[in-house]
Scaffold this motif. Structure first.
Motif, PDB file in Angstrom:
ATOM      1  N   ALA A 131       5.725   3.233  17.575  1.00  0.00           N
ATOM      2  CA  ALA A 131       7.135   3.148  18.389  1.00  0.00           C
ATOM      3  C   ALA A 131       7.388   1.746  18.810  1.00  0.00           C
ATOM      4  CB  ALA A 131       7.289   4.094  19.421  1.00  0.00           C
ATOM      5  N   LEU A 132       6.543   0.620  18.700  1.00  0.00           N
ATOM      6  CA  LEU A 132       6.595  -0.494  19.198  1.00  0.00           C
ATOM      7  C   LEU A 132       7.147  -1.595  18.103  1.00  0.00           C
ATOM      8  CD1 LEU A 132       3.471  -0.700  21.430  1.00  0.00           C
ATOM      9  CD2 LEU A 132       5.949  -0.296  22.122  1.00  0.00           C
ATOM     10  N   THR A 133       7.219  -1.096  17.146  1.00  0.00           N
ATOM     11  CA  THR A 133       7.884  -1.855  15.737  1.00  0.00           C
ATOM     12  C   THR A 133       8.924  -1.197  15.172  1.00  0.00           C
ATOM     13  OG1 THR A 133       7.169  -3.105  13.874  1.00  0.00           O
ATOM     14  CG2 THR A 133       5.916  -1.301  14.167  1.00  0.00           C
ATOM     15  N   ASP A 134      10.024  -2.042  14.498  1.00  0.00           N
ATOM     16  CA  ASP A 134      10.988  -1.206  13.792  1.00  0.00           C
ATOM     17  C   ASP A 134      10.665  -1.310  12.278  1.00  0.00           C
ATOM     18  OD1 ASP A 134      12.914  -1.135  15.775  1.00  0.00           O
ATOM     19  OD2 ASP A 134      13.803  -2.955  15.744  1.00  0.00           O
ATOM     20  N   GLU A 135       9.265  -1.814  11.819  1.00  0.00           N
ATOM     21  CA  GLU A 135       8.825  -1.761  10.454  1.00  0.00           C
ATOM     22  C   GLU A 135       8.355  -0.440  10.338  1.00  0.00           C
ATOM     23  OE1 GLU A 135       9.025  -4.005   8.206  1.00  0.00           O
ATOM     24  OE2 GLU A 135      10.055  -5.647   9.541  1.00  0.00           O
ATOM     25  N   LYS A 136       8.324   0.139   9.156  1.00  0.00           N
ATOM     26  CA  LYS A 136       7.790   1.541   8.819  1.00  0.00           C
ATOM     27  C   LYS A 136       6.638   1.546   7.897  1.00  0.00           C
ATOM     28  CE  LYS A 136      11.219   3.386  11.176  1.00  0.00           C
ATOM     29  NZ  LYS A 136      10.931   3.419  12.753  1.00  0.00           N
ATOM     30  N   PRO A 137       5.564   2.099   8.259  1.00  0.00           N
ATOM     31  CA  PRO A 137       4.505   2.143   7.516  1.00  0.00           C
ATOM     32  C   PRO A 137       4.712   2.724   6.121  1.00  0.00           C
ATOM     33  CG  PRO A 137       3.954   3.518   9.310  1.00  0.00           C
ATOM     34  CD  PRO A 137       5.523   2.970   9.591  1.00  0.00           C
ATOM     35  N   LEU A 138       3.914   2.146   5.290  1.00  0.00           N
ATOM     36  CA  LEU A 138       3.697   2.666   3.779  1.00  0.00           C
ATOM     37  C   LEU A 138       2.847   4.004   3.663  1.00  0.00           C
ATOM     38  CD1 LEU A 138       3.633  -0.343   1.844  1.00  0.00           C
ATOM     39  CD2 LEU A 138       5.601   1.311   2.033  1.00  0.00           C
ATOM     40  N   PHE A 139       1.600   3.752   4.325  1.00  0.00           N
ATOM     41  CA  PHE A 139       0.671   4.967   4.412  1.00  0.00           C
ATOM     42  C   PHE A 139      -0.823   4.534   5.369  1.00  0.00           C
ATOM     43  CE2 PHE A 139      -0.348   1.826   0.951  1.00  0.00           C
ATOM     44  CZ  PHE A 139      -1.391   1.715   0.917  1.00  0.00           C
ATOM     45  N   GLY A 140      -1.346   5.414   5.513  1.00  0.00           N
ATOM     46  CA  GLY A 140      -2.427   5.115   6.232  1.00  0.00           C
ATOM     47  C   GLY A 140      -3.633   6.334   6.199  1.00  0.00           C
ATOM     48  N   HIS A 141      -4.785   5.916   6.920  1.00  0.00           N
ATOM     49  CA  HIS A 141      -5.872   6.750   6.783  1.00  0.00           C
ATOM     50  C   HIS A 141      -6.597   6.646   8.119  1.00  0.00           C
ATOM     51  CE1 HIS A 141      -9.235   8.631   4.735  1.00  0.00           C
ATOM     52  NE2 HIS A 141      -9.965   7.528   5.345  1.00  0.00           N
ATOM     53  N   LYS A 142      -7.263   7.850   8.524  1.00  0.00           N
ATOM     54  CA  LYS A 142      -7.858   8.140   9.661  1.00  0.00           C
ATOM     55  C   LYS A 142      -9.241   8.057   8.946  1.00  0.00           C
ATOM     56  CE  LYS A 142      -5.037  11.478  11.891  1.00  0.00           C
ATOM     57  NZ  LYS A 142      -4.769  12.734  12.127  1.00  0.00           N
ATOM     58  N   SER A 143     -10.142   7.343  10.288  1.00  0.00           N
ATOM     59  CA  SER A 143     -11.645   7.057   9.516  1.00  0.00           C
ATOM     60  C   SER A 143     -12.361   7.474  10.717  1.00  0.00           C
ATOM     61  CB  SER A 143     -12.070   5.993   8.851  1.00  0.00           C
ATOM     62  OG  SER A 143     -11.770   4.878   9.797  1.00  0.00           O
ATOM     63  N   GLY A 144     -13.741   7.315  10.717  1.00  0.00           N
ATOM     64  CA  GLY A 144     -14.694   7.783  11.734  1.00  0.00           C
ATOM     65  C   GLY A 144     -14.972   8.924  11.807  1.00  0.00           C
ATOM     66  N   TRP A 151      -6.091   3.400   9.874  1.00  0.00           N
ATOM     67  CA  TRP A 151      -5.964   1.927   9.147  1.00  0.00           C
ATOM     68  C   TRP A 151      -4.318   2.327   8.669  1.00  0.00           C
ATOM     69  CZ3 TRP A 151      -9.333  -1.918   8.455  1.00  0.00           C
ATOM     70  CH2 TRP A 151     -10.526  -1.520   8.856  1.00  0.00           C
ATOM     71  N   ILE A 152      -3.424   1.461   8.856  1.00  0.00           N
ATOM     72  CA  ILE A 152      -2.169   1.666   8.573  1.00  0.00           C
ATOM     73  C   ILE A 152      -1.553   0.410   7.784  1.00  0.00           C
ATOM     74  CG2 ILE A 152       0.183   2.124   9.412  1.00  0.00           C
ATOM     75  CD1 ILE A 152      -1.131   3.581  11.831  1.00  0.00           C
ATOM     76  N   THR A 153      -0.903   0.734   6.583  1.00  0.00           N
ATOM     77  CA  THR A 153      -0.499  -0.451   5.767  1.00  0.00           C
ATOM     78  C   THR A 153       1.026  -0.392   5.897  1.00  0.00           C
ATOM     79  OG1 THR A 153      -2.456   0.243   4.476  1.00  0.00           O
ATOM     80  CG2 THR A 153      -0.360  -1.404   3.429  1.00  0.00           C
ATOM     81  N   PHE A 154       1.750  -1.631   6.072  1.00  0.00           N
ATOM     82  CA  PHE A 154       2.973  -2.048   6.187  1.00  0.00           C
ATOM     83  C   PHE A 154       3.296  -3.214   5.045  1.00  0.00           C
ATOM     84  CE2 PHE A 154       1.990  -0.871  10.498  1.00  0.00           C
ATOM     85  CZ  PHE A 154       3.011  -0.319  10.990  1.00  0.00           C
ATOM     86  N   MET A 155       4.386  -2.852   4.329  1.00  0.00           N
ATOM     87  CA  MET A 155       4.941  -4.147   3.529  1.00  0.00           C
ATOM     88  C   MET A 155       6.171  -4.908   4.287  1.00  0.00           C
ATOM     89  SD  MET A 155       6.301  -4.362  -0.395  1.00  0.00           S
ATOM     90  CE  MET A 155       4.507  -4.306  -1.074  1.00  0.00           C
ATOM     91  N   LYS A 156       6.223  -5.895   4.567  1.00  0.00           N
ATOM     92  CA  LYS A 156       7.405  -6.682   5.302  1.00  0.00           C
ATOM     93  C   LYS A 156       8.545  -6.533   4.163  1.00  0.00           C
ATOM     94  CE  LYS A 156       9.092 -11.191   6.792  1.00  0.00           C
ATOM     95  NZ  LYS A 156       8.539 -12.400   7.248  1.00  0.00           N
ATOM     96  N   ARG A 157       9.835  -6.306   4.978  1.00  0.00           N
ATOM     97  CA  ARG A 157      11.046  -5.740   4.063  1.00  0.00           C
ATOM     98  C   ARG A 157      11.606  -7.270   3.650  1.00  0.00           C
ATOM     99  NH1 ARG A 157      13.951  -2.141   8.322  1.00  0.00           N
ATOM    100  NH2 ARG A 157      12.142  -1.197   9.090  1.00  0.00           N
TER     101      ARG A 157
END
Length: 157
Positions: A131-144, A151-157
């Motif tokens: 909620a602290l960024t306007d950028e939207k993540p592409l995908f992510g993964h939970k681990s541990g 782990w969350i991946t973004f691509m800059k617009r």
């Protein structure tokens, strides 16, 4: 900084997630430069290439192809705890810190650059961070073991 450096890790701490802790393609930064003796006798070293604050990165816009943003995730930890030594500690203004950190990481990314965001939600939920960024993540993964690290991946617009 050489032109070969295309990756920024502004909160690298002890570089524990890196396979090659001296990778020449990356610039390792942190606000801390310190060593700690852990309870099992190992030495934990936080030795950045450049001292930096992720809230105000000392680079021009569009400098890096990839940014790895792994800020401290603890709001509370004992003063002399190994968790605090290993991961650092958020300030009481952590929401503003993370908001500014996201903005800075995206600022120094090239257009269509990739930001990998790592967060452990032991004390703060991922939804609060996103909620602290306007950028939207592409995908992510939970681990541990308890799937608390995201782990969350973004691509800059």
């Amino acid at each position: 900084m050489t032109s070969a450096v295309k990756v920024l890790d502004p909160c690298s701490a002890s570089r524990m997630m890196w396979f090659d802790k001296q990778d020449q393609r990356a610039l390792f930064g942190d606000i801390r430069d310190e060593q700690h003796l852990l309870c099992d006798g190992r030495v934990l070293k936080v030795e950045p290439d450049v001292l930096m604050d992720f809230r105000q990165l000392p680079f021009e816009a569009s400098t890096f192809r990839l940014v790895v943003f792994d800020p401290p995730h603890l709001t509370r930890a004992g003063v002399d705890s190994w968790m605090r030594a290993k991961y650092g500690l958020l300030t009481p203004d952590w929401k503003d810190d993370i908001r500014r950190g996201f903005a800075e990481c995206f600022r120094v990314l090239e257009p269509e650059g990739i930001l990998i965001f790592k967060w452990n939600e032991t004390q703060v939920m991922v939804s609060e961070l996103l909620a602290l960024t306007d950028e939207k993540p592409l995908f992510g993964h939970k681990s541990g073991k308890r799937e608390k690290t995201h782990w969350i991946t973004f691509m800059k617009r």
